[in-house]
Design a protein around this motif. Sequence first.
Motif, mmCIF file in Angstrom:
data_model
loop_
_atom_site.group_PDB
_atom_site.id
_atom_site.type_symbol
_atom_site.label_atom_id
_atom_site.label_comp_id
_atom_site.label_asym_id
_atom_site.label_seq_id
_atom_site.Cartn_x
_atom_site.Cartn_y
_atom_site.Cartn_z
ATOM 1 N N LYS A 62 13.719 10.070 18.081
ATOM 2 C CA LYS A 62 13.540 11.383 17.228
ATOM 3 C C LYS A 62 12.448 11.080 16.378
ATOM 4 C CE LYS A 62 18.131 13.324 17.820
ATOM 5 N NZ LYS A 62 18.832 11.834 18.407
ATOM 6 N N PRO A 63 11.560 12.190 16.501
ATOM 7 C CA PRO A 63 10.287 11.824 15.144
ATOM 8 C C PRO A 63 10.699 12.045 13.693
ATOM 9 C CG PRO A 63 10.236 14.144 16.467
ATOM 10 C CD PRO A 63 11.518 13.410 17.014
ATOM 11 N N GLY A 64 9.893 11.454 13.065
ATOM 12 C CA GLY A 64 10.045 11.642 11.700
ATOM 13 C C GLY A 64 9.153 10.548 10.905
ATOM 14 N N LEU A 65 9.092 10.566 9.661
ATOM 15 C CA LEU A 65 8.252 9.513 8.971
ATOM 16 C C LEU A 65 9.011 8.846 7.924
ATOM 17 C CD1 LEU A 65 4.894 11.531 8.379
ATOM 18 C CD2 LEU A 65 5.300 9.786 9.937
ATOM 19 N N LEU A 66 9.010 7.645 7.603
ATOM 20 C CA LEU A 66 9.453 6.916 6.632
ATOM 21 C C LEU A 66 8.689 6.697 5.506
ATOM 22 C CD1 LEU A 66 11.582 6.122 8.922
ATOM 23 C CD2 LEU A 66 11.646 3.964 7.719
ATOM 24 N N PHE A 67 8.980 7.088 4.227
ATOM 25 C CA PHE A 67 8.140 6.764 3.023
ATOM 26 C C PHE A 67 8.448 5.828 2.093
ATOM 27 C CE2 PHE A 67 5.360 10.619 2.924
ATOM 28 C CZ PHE A 67 5.997 11.442 3.895
ATOM 29 N N GLY A 68 8.122 4.711 2.260
ATOM 30 C CA GLY A 68 8.614 3.845 1.112
ATOM 31 C C GLY A 68 7.978 4.227 -0.190
ATOM 32 N N TYR A 69 8.704 4.382 -1.092
ATOM 33 C CA TYR A 69 8.117 4.881 -2.376
ATOM 34 C C TYR A 69 8.319 3.673 -3.618
ATOM 35 C CZ TYR A 69 13.076 5.891 -2.474
ATOM 36 O OH TYR A 69 14.588 5.537 -2.509
ATOM 37 N N ALA A 70 9.214 2.792 -3.382
ATOM 38 C CA ALA A 70 9.176 1.860 -4.355
ATOM 39 C C ALA A 70 8.006 0.949 -4.924
ATOM 40 C CB ALA A 70 10.426 0.836 -4.036
ATOM 41 N N SER A 71 6.995 0.888 -3.849
ATOM 42 C CA SER A 71 5.952 -0.103 -4.171
ATOM 43 C C SER A 71 4.786 0.707 -4.538
ATOM 44 C CB SER A 71 5.707 -0.826 -2.739
ATOM 45 O OG SER A 71 5.435 -0.006 -1.916
ATOM 46 N N VAL A 72 5.027 1.990 -4.725
ATOM 47 C CA VAL A 72 3.912 2.931 -5.004
ATOM 48 C C VAL A 72 3.856 3.580 -6.695
ATOM 49 C CG1 VAL A 72 2.584 4.800 -4.178
ATOM 50 C CG2 VAL A 72 4.059 4.028 -2.771
ATOM 51 N N SER A 73 2.923 3.247 -7.345
ATOM 52 C CA SER A 73 3.071 3.598 -8.891
ATOM 53 C C SER A 73 3.366 5.198 -8.762
ATOM 54 C CB SER A 73 1.872 3.158 -9.482
ATOM 55 O OG SER A 73 0.796 3.813 -9.212
ATOM 56 N N ASP A 74 3.965 5.469 -10.251
ATOM 57 C CA ASP A 74 4.170 6.834 -10.316
ATOM 58 C C ASP A 74 2.838 7.762 -10.018
ATOM 59 O OD1 ASP A 74 6.375 5.746 -11.153
ATOM 60 O OD2 ASP A 74 6.684 6.928 -12.979
ATOM 61 N N GLY B 292 0.895 -1.134 0.131
ATOM 62 C CA GLY B 292 0.121 -0.003 -0.173
ATOM 63 C C GLY B 292 0.911 1.072 -0.053
ATOM 64 N N PRO B 293 0.346 2.464 -0.189
ATOM 65 C CA PRO B 293 1.026 3.750 -0.454
ATOM 66 C C PRO B 293 1.929 3.868 0.957
ATOM 67 C CG PRO B 293 -1.078 4.061 -0.408
ATOM 68 C CD PRO B 293 -1.019 2.610 -0.462
ATOM 69 N N PHE B 294 3.328 3.766 0.704
ATOM 70 C CA PHE B 294 4.418 4.426 1.269
ATOM 71 C C PHE B 294 4.599 3.249 2.373
ATOM 72 C CE2 PHE B 294 2.456 8.587 0.508
ATOM 73 C CZ PHE B 294 3.122 8.669 -0.828
ATOM 74 N N VAL B 295 4.526 1.804 2.374
ATOM 75 C CA VAL B 295 4.909 0.997 3.100
ATOM 76 C C VAL B 295 6.527 0.773 2.916
ATOM 77 C CG1 VAL B 295 5.047 -1.717 3.626
ATOM 78 C CG2 VAL B 295 2.912 -0.666 3.325
ATOM 79 N N PRO B 296 7.174 1.239 3.884
ATOM 80 C CA PRO B 296 8.704 0.937 3.559
ATOM 81 C C PRO B 296 9.270 -0.108 3.635
ATOM 82 C CG PRO B 296 8.094 2.072 5.714
ATOM 83 C CD PRO B 296 6.990 1.401 5.217
ATOM 84 N N GLY B 297 10.262 -0.422 2.858
ATOM 85 C CA GLY B 297 11.175 -1.683 2.733
ATOM 86 C C GLY B 297 10.685 -2.651 1.719
ATOM 87 N N VAL B 298 9.478 -2.395 1.008
ATOM 88 C CA VAL B 298 8.944 -3.320 -0.024
ATOM 89 C C VAL B 298 9.109 -2.710 -1.332
ATOM 90 C CG1 VAL B 298 6.602 -4.304 -0.468
ATOM 91 C CG2 VAL B 298 7.154 -3.860 1.782
ATOM 92 N N PRO B 299 9.812 -3.713 -2.165
ATOM 93 C CA PRO B 299 9.759 -3.300 -3.671
ATOM 94 C C PRO B 299 8.371 -3.448 -4.470
ATOM 95 C CG PRO B 299 10.621 -5.587 -3.396
ATOM 96 C CD PRO B 299 10.122 -5.214 -2.001
#
Length: 492
Positions: A459-471, A130-137
């Motif tokens: 420390k706060p922040g957000l990880l965005f996985g982008y590889a698995s989200v279509s353009d 799903g959109p922005f799940v990190p670590g997933v191709p």
Amino acid sequence: MLEIVLHESLLQHLDRDSDETLVRQIYRACSRLILEGSLPAGTKLPASRALARDMQVSRNTILNAYEQLHAEGYVVTHTGSGTYVSNLAPSLSRGLKPPPMPIASPTESNISGRGRRLLGNTFAAKRQWGPFVPGVPDVTLFPSKVWMRLQRRYWNTLPPSLLTYAHGAGYYPLRRAVSEHLRVVRAVVCEPEQVIITSGIHQSISVLTHLLSDVGDRVWMENPGYWGASSMLRAGGLQLEPVEVTVEGMSPSAEQLQQPPQLIFVTPSHQYPLGHVMSLPQRLMLLEYAQRHQCWIIEDDYDSEFRFDGRPIPSLQGLDQYGRVLYLGTFSKTLFPGMRLAYMVVPKALTDWVARALSELYREGRLLEQATLTDFIAEGYYAQHIRKTKTVYARRQSILREALSHHFGRDWPMSNHEAGLHLVLHLPAYVNDVALANAAQAQGIWVRPLSSYYVADAKPGLLFGYASVSDEQILPSLQRLLPLIDRALATA
Ligand SMILES: Cc1ncc(COP(=O)(O)O)c(C=O)c1O
């Protein structure tokens, strides 16, 4: 008379609304009465027809329950005369306390200490796509037709040697193919014999923990670091010692250097999750230190194939002259995580022990997949797939980064955009990134809070996985998320 005991028990406990079948309930009631001695050896059970009538169930229900009791030895049948309680061993017929009915559910007090430590620190996300799940191709780009064609060759001939258990180290041609790939692409120095195939980096860590450390030993863990590695090490009974990560990579304090750990877990080529590359002086220091104090370095090189800027960063293992580095890699990022195939490169002296430990602990298999993967690599599809996905991920990363910079400003702190499958948007200390990620989840957006990767001083922040989200999905998904981030930033 004893029949009445059975009648009463059944009338009291039979629950027609239960998820448990009536056969199972009757079987359990009978076996319990037999075990606790309420129906002693030699008691004749009611005739199935009569009991079925009294309980208002079908005769087959009773017959099936009796059959199960018979199969398990609770009763014997004498043709023509009926069903009788067996003469169970004295230890069973006397004094054994059967579980109460209905069986009580286990409570937290039934969970072991180490089980509670494991469950008290669980971070694996419920959603892995799903959109922005990190670590997933992007698993949808996998060339499935090629794979099926290659795999069919093996299924057609059904070679027994590929369908049985794997020898601890895995399929030799794959070990050879991996060693060649790593020599060229990651500057890993190894012979095929040093490559051990596993079912994932998690499993590699588990085997190494069992083999190279004892319960209570200390392990240096990057802070922030990969929660999955922390979970494996913690479950192995190790004490985690958080070590600060700077732009130079893992940087132990002077005080920490005074107390050498047994294991050092590190992601030197692409620090997870911040993305820093460990500097050469720091690498040499760590290797010297490990040699001097006889520590083992576990190098997790999970996604180094995806470096978008500059030259690839060579592995730490390639610099190791002492045989202190255990190098871990995976096909989860280059192919797809569900494949569950990975590898470790271990010092020559350890090869046989690691392979034996793997066999003892996990009794590996998946040789048919390993053979298919060997062909996939040998026929050039692996390199081709990496080239293709790298271009796609670089483009997605830049769409996302541009959009974030546009919204938050060019100087907004972000990290980890030169490589890999995710980037990190840093947030001011007052933002509760866990609450923010939860709110995003409610909108179907699966960013992860950076703070959850810290063992200490989060420390706060957000990880965005982008590889698995279509353009096409990137900007609409971001539009759903940005108002939530803005709101969190506004509530100082
Ligand atoms: C740093 C790091 N190591 C290892 C893994 C998992 O590897 P595997 O799928 O082979 O268990 C991940 C997955 O996200 C990761 O981020």
